[in-house]
Design a protein around this motif. Structure first.
Motif, mmCIF file in Angstrom:
data_model
loop_
_atom_site.group_PDB
_atom_site.id
_atom_site.type_symbol
_atom_site.label_atom_id
_atom_site.label_comp_id
_atom_site.label_asym_id
_atom_site.label_seq_id
_atom_site.Cartn_x
_atom_site.Cartn_y
_atom_site.Cartn_z
ATOM 1 N N ILE A 134 4.132 13.365 7.155
ATOM 2 C CA ILE A 134 3.574 12.950 5.727
ATOM 3 C C ILE A 134 3.479 11.582 5.465
ATOM 4 O O ILE A 134 4.366 10.750 5.809
ATOM 5 C CB ILE A 134 4.666 13.613 4.597
ATOM 6 C CG1 ILE A 134 5.246 15.014 4.879
ATOM 7 C CG2 ILE A 134 4.234 13.259 3.230
ATOM 8 C CD1 ILE A 134 6.338 15.609 4.406
ATOM 9 N N LEU A 135 2.346 11.001 4.875
ATOM 10 C CA LEU A 135 2.292 9.613 4.353
ATOM 11 C C LEU A 135 2.776 9.461 3.049
ATOM 12 O O LEU A 135 2.112 10.265 2.004
ATOM 13 C CB LEU A 135 0.852 9.017 4.819
ATOM 14 C CG LEU A 135 0.573 8.944 6.070
ATOM 15 C CD1 LEU A 135 -1.011 8.564 6.231
ATOM 16 C CD2 LEU A 135 1.426 7.952 6.622
ATOM 17 N N LEU A 136 3.752 8.862 2.662
ATOM 18 C CA LEU A 136 4.236 8.822 1.152
ATOM 19 C C LEU A 136 4.030 7.502 0.541
ATOM 20 O O LEU A 136 4.323 6.415 1.182
ATOM 21 C CB LEU A 136 5.801 9.228 1.369
ATOM 22 C CG LEU A 136 5.931 10.553 2.045
ATOM 23 C CD1 LEU A 136 6.497 10.183 3.307
ATOM 24 C CD2 LEU A 136 6.986 11.325 1.071
ATOM 25 N N LYS A 137 4.024 7.387 -0.835
ATOM 26 C CA LYS A 137 4.094 6.269 -1.436
ATOM 27 C C LYS A 137 5.339 5.599 -1.635
ATOM 28 O O LYS A 137 5.701 4.506 -1.831
ATOM 29 C CB LYS A 137 3.355 6.288 -2.697
ATOM 30 C CG LYS A 137 1.892 6.849 -2.615
ATOM 31 C CD LYS A 137 1.056 5.477 -2.025
ATOM 32 C CE LYS A 137 -0.590 5.900 -2.089
ATOM 33 N NZ LYS A 137 -1.339 4.755 -1.571
ATOM 34 N N ASN A 138 6.427 6.454 -1.782
ATOM 35 C CA ASN A 138 7.756 6.242 -1.825
ATOM 36 C C ASN A 138 8.274 5.302 -0.667
ATOM 37 O O ASN A 138 8.597 5.746 0.411
ATOM 38 C CB ASN A 138 8.562 7.504 -2.077
ATOM 39 C CG ASN A 138 10.031 7.330 -2.541
ATOM 40 O OD1 ASN A 138 10.552 6.080 -2.636
ATOM 41 N ND2 ASN A 138 10.686 8.245 -3.118
ATOM 42 N N THR A 139 8.903 4.052 -1.041
ATOM 43 C CA THR A 139 9.210 3.176 -0.107
ATOM 44 C C THR A 139 10.728 2.626 -0.285
ATOM 45 O O THR A 139 11.248 1.940 0.591
ATOM 46 C CB THR A 139 8.258 1.806 -0.100
ATOM 47 O OG1 THR A 139 8.379 1.215 -1.433
ATOM 48 C CG2 THR A 139 6.829 2.162 0.472
ATOM 49 N N ASP A 140 11.273 3.318 -1.265
ATOM 50 C CA ASP A 140 12.649 2.906 -1.311
ATOM 51 C C ASP A 140 13.484 3.949 -0.285
ATOM 52 O O ASP A 140 13.374 5.222 -0.634
ATOM 53 C CB ASP A 140 13.144 3.244 -2.750
ATOM 54 C CG ASP A 140 14.593 2.893 -3.158
ATOM 55 O OD1 ASP A 140 15.050 1.846 -2.938
ATOM 56 O OD2 ASP A 140 15.303 3.897 -3.106
ATOM 57 N N PRO A 141 14.095 3.485 0.415
ATOM 58 C CA PRO A 141 14.941 4.440 1.490
ATOM 59 C C PRO A 141 15.647 5.605 0.754
ATOM 60 O O PRO A 141 15.754 6.823 1.262
ATOM 61 C CB PRO A 141 15.967 3.588 2.319
ATOM 62 C CG PRO A 141 15.099 1.964 2.167
ATOM 63 C CD PRO A 141 14.680 2.167 0.734
ATOM 64 N N THR A 142 16.422 5.152 -0.146
ATOM 65 C CA THR A 142 17.480 6.036 -0.822
ATOM 66 C C THR A 142 16.621 7.225 -1.552
ATOM 67 O O THR A 142 16.794 8.398 -1.451
ATOM 68 C CB THR A 142 18.394 5.300 -2.001
ATOM 69 O OG1 THR A 142 19.067 4.148 -1.266
ATOM 70 C CG2 THR A 142 19.235 6.395 -2.551
ATOM 71 N N ALA A 143 15.668 6.544 -2.351
ATOM 72 C CA ALA A 143 14.732 7.534 -3.255
ATOM 73 C C ALA A 143 13.925 8.550 -2.154
ATOM 74 O O ALA A 143 13.740 9.660 -2.416
ATOM 75 C CB ALA A 143 13.883 6.957 -3.943
ATOM 76 N N LEU A 144 13.487 7.824 -0.915
ATOM 77 C CA LEU A 144 12.832 8.555 0.018
ATOM 78 C C LEU A 144 13.853 9.620 0.493
ATOM 79 O O LEU A 144 13.225 10.875 0.877
ATOM 80 C CB LEU A 144 12.412 7.652 0.900
ATOM 81 C CG LEU A 144 11.648 8.286 2.441
ATOM 82 C CD1 LEU A 144 10.380 8.945 1.844
ATOM 83 C CD2 LEU A 144 11.281 7.045 3.206
ATOM 84 N N SER A 145 15.039 9.426 0.875
ATOM 85 C CA SER A 145 15.840 10.426 1.474
ATOM 86 C C SER A 145 16.240 11.324 0.621
ATOM 87 O O SER A 145 15.943 12.720 0.962
ATOM 88 C CB SER A 145 17.164 9.636 1.821
ATOM 89 O OG SER A 145 18.000 10.490 2.195
ATOM 90 N N GLU A 146 16.149 11.206 -0.854
ATOM 91 C CA GLU A 146 16.621 12.253 -1.632
ATOM 92 C C GLU A 146 15.309 13.019 -1.784
ATOM 93 O O GLU A 146 15.416 14.443 -2.013
ATOM 94 C CB GLU A 146 16.896 11.625 -2.989
ATOM 95 C CG GLU A 146 18.250 10.825 -3.334
ATOM 96 C CD GLU A 146 18.311 10.305 -4.721
ATOM 97 O OE1 GLU A 146 19.188 9.644 -4.647
ATOM 98 O OE2 GLU A 146 17.223 10.252 -5.285
#
Length: 509
Positions: free
Chosen positions: A434-446
């Motif tokens: 998956i290529l995701l726009k979300n680059t905040d590690p915490t938010a990405l993990s969630e």
């Protein structure tokens, strides 16, 4: 009339030859691409195995050094406790099979030394094995040199007890002593025939000796003895041989590049090494006084599955060439009608180039193009890689039809969980990215945990069975990494998720 007949033959023939040429090019570049990918995976595996071996070697050197520290830090009257200390060290290593204490003894001190040792070992006798000579009892040094005698050993097996009283009278051992006096560092031998195995010179050399100096506590230059670590080298190298993810066996050849190894430098070589001519990569390990060259080889440059895929592409291209020739033949007669059919077929082929035929998702080719596009600039994005836990077990239990339906179920479930800006790809088998726009590690993990939980809590109805599965997910945020590096980071996190027990998400820091 004649011109029309020529067109019916010439145009289909041109179409057939052109398509065959294109198919040949596609097969060629697909082969090159797969070869590059396999080489990268193989190199990574070889590097990992080399690092593992280096860590084991370093660990054994530390264990042997700890044994030397015992004699350095302990008073001579307490040296009899060596067995208790050595037992813990040897039991902590799979490759270290023994420790022996070779005490420095001056010629004039031999009677006193022998009387003292025989209090513990009544049958203790001094002996040596000269180069190209038989076992010889007593002191035979020509210039009254000090000798280093095997005074104590662990474990006290029958074979090891026979080593007590041994000292080396060879020039080679004197050079080792000169080296460790000059550097203060341990000395690693080339491969040797262990005395524990017997004195038969035809026995295979499967041992390695590490000489660790023990200096007088009051003088860093006065050598009072040497602790020798006895290592069974085959245990090192057999652990390097494994099967890759594609099922191919990795062959290994280990060459000693150090001093005195010229006559027989091969420490280990896998069976069938010379007869295979596949991918090969070389790595090196630096030891205190020598260097090892480790060559890894795969039996074939491409796997049987890859060959099947390439042949399928070629066969498919040939079929398409025949179809296009027939289409051109029909076009001569019904140009307008065939034009519509040709447009439809072209659109279908274009879709198949970039999409997976089973799930309808974008495929590996589309992923590679998009990843290259993003990493050529300064784009910041996240890359997640995941696969289905124990997918092979699912296939074995319910059949490949159920496995295919489960792949579609997972693809649809994950796609429904993603915003439109995120792109989902099927890389092959049960592997997805998956290529995701979300680059905040915490938010990405969630976000990824939510996807994993949604998949794990859902099920697919197959016949009378409700089939469930879970995902192992690894992700990394891209800042300046190349396409290969960010993909490697995500794969590393995926491996960590699997190693941690599966059904979890790991995001690179």
């Amino acid at each position: 009339m004649l011109l029309g007949t020529q067109k019916k033959i010439l145009y289909p023939l041109i179409a057939f030859l052109a398509t065959t040429l294109i198919t040949s090019l596609v097969v060629y570049y697909s082969y090159k691409s797969q070869l590059k990918y396999s080489s990268a995976l193989f190199n990574n595996l070889a590097q990992q195995q080399t690092e593992n071996l280096s860590q084991v070697l370093t660990s054994d050197l530390h264990f042997i050094g700890a044994g030397a520290n015992f004699f350095h830090a302990t008073k001579p009257e307490n040296w009899g406790q060596f067995h208790l200390f050595a037992e813990e060290l040897v039991s902590s290593s799979d490759t270290l099979i023994g420790l022996q204490w070779m005490q420095r003894v001056e010629k004039q001190s031999l009677p006193e030394y022998l009387d003292k040792v025989r209090q513990s070992y009544p049958d203790f006798q001094l002996y040596t094995v000269p180069k190209d000579g038989p076992k010889t009892s007593g002191y035979i040094m020509p210039n009254d040199e000090d000798i280093y005698v095997a005074t104590d050993i662990y474990p006290l097996s029958e074979a090891n007890l026979k080593l007590l009283g041994f000292y080396s009278s060879r020039l080679r051992f004197q050079l080792i002593l000169d080296g460790i006096r000059a550097t203060g560092e341990p000395n690693v031998s080339d491969k040797v025939r262990l005395l524990q195995d017997g004195l038969d010179r035809t026995l295979e050399k499967t041992g390695l000796l590490v000489y660790h100096p023990v200096f007088d506590g009051n003088s860093s230059e006065r050598l009072i003895g040497v602790v020798v670590g006895v290592i069974r080298t085959t245990r090192y190298f057999e652990g390097l041989i494994e099967r890759t993810a594609s099922g191919q066996q990795m062959l290994v050849k280990v060459t000693d590049l150090g001093f005195d190894a010229e006559d027989d430098p091969i420490l280990y070589v896998s069976e069938g090494w010379e007869s295979e001519a596949g991918l090969q990569v070389s790595k090196k390990i630096a030891l205190p006084n020598r260097e090892w060259m480790i060559d890894f080889k795969l039996a074939s440059r491409v796997t049987n599955n890859d060959r099947i895929v390439l042949r399928s592409i070629g066969f498919g291209g040939l079929v398409i060439a025949c179809l296009l020739g027939y289409i051109v033949f029909l076009q001569v007669r019904e140009k307008e009608h065939l034009s519509i059919l040709l447009d439809e077929r072209t659109e279908e082929l274009q879709f198949l180039v970039n999409h997976d035929s089973l799930t309808g998702l974008l495929n590996r080719r589309a992923f590679s193009e998009k990843l290259d596009e993003l990493t050529k600039g300064d784009a910041c994005f996240a890359l997640a890689a995941f696969d289905i836990d124990k997918f092979k077990t699912l296939n074995d239990s319910f059949g490949h039809v159920a496995g295919d339906e489960m792949l579609i179920h997972v693809a649809n479930t994950v796609a429904e969980s993603l915003p439109e800006a995120d792109l989902l790809y099927r890389m092959g088998g049960d592997e997805f990215c998956i290529l995701l726009k979300n680059t905040d590690p915490t938010a990405l993990s969630e976000q990824l945990n939510a996807i994993g939980q949604r998949v794990a809590s859902s099920y697919h109805q197959y016949d009378v069975h409700q089939i469930q599965c879970s995902l192992s997910i690894g992700a990394a945020v891209r800042t300046t990494e190349s396409a290969e590096d960010i993909l490697k980071k995500a794969d590393t996190q995926l491996y960590r998720s699997k190693k941690a027990g599966r059904n979890r998400v790991t995001v690179a820091e």
